[in-house]
Design a protein around this motif. Structure first.
Motif, mmCIF file in Angstrom:
data_model
loop_
_atom_site.group_PDB
_atom_site.id
_atom_site.type_symbol
_atom_site.label_atom_id
_atom_site.label_comp_id
_atom_site.label_asym_id
_atom_site.label_seq_id
_atom_site.Cartn_x
_atom_site.Cartn_y
_atom_site.Cartn_z
ATOM 1 N N LEU A 3 20.400 81.788 47.243
ATOM 2 C CA LEU A 3 21.620 82.206 46.552
ATOM 3 C C LEU A 3 22.812 82.297 47.503
ATOM 4 C CD1 LEU A 3 22.803 83.168 43.884
ATOM 5 C CD2 LEU A 3 22.054 85.469 44.451
ATOM 6 N N ILE A 4 22.583 82.746 48.711
ATOM 7 C CA ILE A 4 23.673 82.917 49.665
ATOM 8 C C ILE A 4 24.344 81.577 49.989
ATOM 9 C CG2 ILE A 4 22.240 82.753 51.747
ATOM 10 C CD1 ILE A 4 23.834 85.081 52.895
ATOM 11 N N PHE A 5 23.539 80.525 50.170
ATOM 12 C CA PHE A 5 24.095 79.215 50.494
ATOM 13 C C PHE A 5 24.635 78.507 49.255
ATOM 14 C CE2 PHE A 5 20.980 79.826 53.979
ATOM 15 C CZ PHE A 5 21.901 79.947 54.997
ATOM 16 N N ALA A 9 28.370 77.162 49.121
ATOM 17 C CA ALA A 9 28.648 75.747 48.832
ATOM 18 C C ALA A 9 29.574 75.609 47.635
ATOM 19 C CB ALA A 9 27.340 74.999 48.588
ATOM 20 N N LEU A 10 29.378 76.422 46.616
ATOM 21 C CA LEU A 10 30.226 76.376 45.432
ATOM 22 C C LEU A 10 31.663 76.777 45.767
ATOM 23 C CD1 LEU A 10 30.514 75.983 42.386
ATOM 24 C CD2 LEU A 10 29.836 78.369 42.118
ATOM 25 N N GLN A 158 31.231 86.052 46.831
ATOM 26 C CA GLN A 158 32.179 84.981 46.523
ATOM 27 C C GLN A 158 33.548 85.283 47.119
ATOM 28 O OE1 GLN A 158 31.969 84.773 42.233
ATOM 29 N NE2 GLN A 158 30.594 83.008 42.288
ATOM 30 N N LEU A 159 33.996 86.512 46.974
ATOM 31 C CA LEU A 159 35.294 86.903 47.553
ATOM 32 C C LEU A 159 35.284 86.760 49.070
ATOM 33 C CD1 LEU A 159 36.113 90.115 45.477
ATOM 34 C CD2 LEU A 159 37.282 87.924 45.367
ATOM 35 N N ALA A 160 34.201 87.190 49.707
ATOM 36 C CA ALA A 160 34.107 87.098 51.165
ATOM 37 C C ALA A 160 34.094 85.639 51.622
ATOM 38 C CB ALA A 160 32.857 87.824 51.653
ATOM 39 N N CYS A 161 33.324 84.811 50.937
ATOM 40 C CA CYS A 161 33.272 83.385 51.300
ATOM 41 C C CYS A 161 34.640 82.735 51.132
ATOM 42 C CB CYS A 161 32.245 82.649 50.436
ATOM 43 S SG CYS A 161 30.545 83.054 50.826
#
Length: 195
Positions: A3-5, A9-10, A158-161
């Motif tokens: 899930l993390i990757f 990627a998304l 998602q916000l952090a990425c």
């Protein structure tokens, strides 16, 4: 893929599309689609344009007063060719509009829609767990809205990425962009005398 990757990627795909620009991708996809599936249509359009230019050239060389019958026949041919070309261009424009709508829908589904779906589907799942007491009383915020206490939720990840990718983008742009010369203010001498 974990899930993390998947989320990273998304988010990266979404940001990559925004960097390139949806209109640039649309033009590239349209050119590719039209070359693969509509080559005959564009060949016919070029043929019509060439025939029309030849007919117009011949019309311009014919005197309307001296050779009226020939001129009138050529004029009708040019008008008919223009009408046919306009109709053909309209068909191509409507095909491009339909393609554009489908392409934009696909882009939305692949970026925003998929992001919403993953956030909803994994809303109660932990992307990863933080060490106990690491953020103190603010640890609940990392699990917001539904992830287990002491974990990082999908929305926060998602916000952090997205934030990390944007900072990386800005850093790369600053490194690759040529530095602009900085204007240095120059004092002008005054001609007034002090008494």
């Amino acid at each position: 893929m974990s899930l993390i990757f998947t989320i990273f990627a998304l988010v990266f795909l979404t940001e990559l599309i925004s960097w390139i620009g949806q209109t640039a991708l649309l033009e590239f996809a349209w050119d590719l689609y039209s070359r693969l599936f509509m080559n005959a249509s564009y060949t016919r359009q070029r043929q019509l344009k060439a025939e029309l230019l030849t007919a117009k050239k011949e019309l311009m060389q014919t005197s309307a007063q001296d050779q009226f019958a020939k001129w009138a026949k050529l004029k009708r041919g040019v008008d008919k060719g223009l009408a046919e070309l306009e109709k053909f261009n309209g068909e191509l424009a409507s095909r491009k509009t339909a393609f554009s709508l489908k392409f934009k829908t696909l882009m939305w589904v692949l970026t925003t829609g998929l992001s919403f779906f993953i956030g909803w589907w994994y809303r109660k799942a932990a992307v990863f767990y933080l060490p106990p007491g690491w953020l103190g009383p603010l640890g609940w915020w990392m699990a917001f809205p539904f992830a287990p206490k002491g974990s990082v939720s999908v929305g926060v990840w998602q916000l952090a990425c997205r934030r990390v990718i944007k900072v990386g983008e800005r850093t790369v742009k600053n490194i690759l962009a040529p530095s602009e010369p900085v204007a240095v203010p120059v004092e002008m001498g005054t001609d007034s005398k002090s008494s």
